[in-house]
Design a protein around this motif. Structure first.
Motif, PDB file in Angstrom:
ATOM      1  N   SER A 155      35.674  40.086  29.942  1.00 51.71           N
ATOM      2  CA  SER A 155      36.872  40.120  29.089  1.00 51.71           C
ATOM      3  C   SER A 155      36.830  41.307  28.129  1.00 51.71           C
ATOM      4  O   SER A 155      37.820  42.011  27.946  1.00 51.71           O
ATOM      5  N   GLU A 156      35.675  41.551  27.547  1.00 54.43           N
ATOM      6  CA  GLU A 156      35.522  42.655  26.596  1.00 54.43           C
ATOM      7  C   GLU A 156      35.616  44.006  27.293  1.00 54.43           C
ATOM      8  O   GLU A 156      36.252  44.935  26.781  1.00 54.43           O
ATOM      9  N   VAL A 157      34.979  44.117  28.437  1.00 55.83           N
ATOM     10  CA  VAL A 157      34.991  45.368  29.199  1.00 55.83           C
ATOM     11  C   VAL A 157      36.409  45.711  29.633  1.00 55.83           C
ATOM     12  O   VAL A 157      36.865  46.853  29.472  1.00 55.83           O
ATOM     13  N   MET A 158      37.113  44.729  30.176  1.00 56.25           N
ATOM     14  CA  MET A 158      38.488  44.954  30.639  1.00 56.25           C
ATOM     15  C   MET A 158      39.385  45.400  29.504  1.00 56.25           C
ATOM     16  O   MET A 158      40.109  46.388  29.623  1.00 56.25           O
ATOM     17  N   GLN A 176      37.889  42.786  41.438  1.00 52.69           N
ATOM     18  CA  GLN A 176      37.831  44.095  42.077  1.00 52.69           C
ATOM     19  C   GLN A 176      39.165  44.829  41.976  1.00 52.69           C
ATOM     20  O   GLN A 176      39.187  46.039  41.729  1.00 52.69           O
ATOM     21  N   LYS A 177      40.266  44.130  42.157  1.00 50.35           N
ATOM     22  CA  LYS A 177      41.592  44.748  42.049  1.00 50.35           C
ATOM     23  C   LYS A 177      41.817  45.308  40.647  1.00 50.35           C
ATOM     24  O   LYS A 177      42.320  46.416  40.482  1.00 50.35           O
ATOM     25  N   ILE A 178      41.448  44.532  39.655  1.00 50.59           N
ATOM     26  CA  ILE A 178      41.640  44.959  38.266  1.00 50.59           C
ATOM     27  C   ILE A 178      40.744  46.149  37.949  1.00 50.59           C
ATOM     28  O   ILE A 178      41.195  47.155  37.390  1.00 50.59           O
ATOM     29  N   GLU A 223      33.605  49.871  38.658  1.00 45.62           N
ATOM     30  CA  GLU A 223      33.024  49.132  39.781  1.00 45.62           C
ATOM     31  C   GLU A 223      32.278  47.926  39.244  1.00 45.62           C
ATOM     32  O   GLU A 223      31.888  47.889  38.086  1.00 45.62           O
ATOM     33  N   ILE A 224      32.048  46.973  40.127  1.00 49.48           N
ATOM     34  CA  ILE A 224      31.255  45.797  39.765  1.00 49.48           C
ATOM     35  C   ILE A 224      29.787  46.143  39.935  1.00 49.48           C
ATOM     36  O   ILE A 224      29.376  46.700  40.943  1.00 49.48           O
TER      37      ILE A 224
END
Length: 67
Positions: free
Chosen positions: A4-7, A48-50, A57-58
């Protein structure tokens, strides 16, 4: 750092609002809002889409639990 924070941080750096991210990724606005609030359990495909839109990347880290 949590997803959540990264996004949210990356989205703000790129000056993309939640609606834009939703449209660009094909993920519903409600799902994006839930993820950024730390709620819900998004699928790997959704994440992955987001992250593709955010240019990320994951990176998996496997931790052993005491079980």
């Amino acid at each position: 750092m949590e997803l959540s924070e990264v996004m949210k941080s990356r989205r703000k750096i790129l000056d993309i609002n939640q609606q834009d991210l939703s449209e660009m990724s094909g993920v519903s606005l409600a799902t994006i809002k839930d993820i950024e609030r730390g709620q819900g359990n998004p699928s790997l495909d959704t994440v992955q889409k987001i992250l593709a839109v955010l240019g990320m990347e994951i990176n998996f880290t496997v931790r052993q639990t005491g079980i």
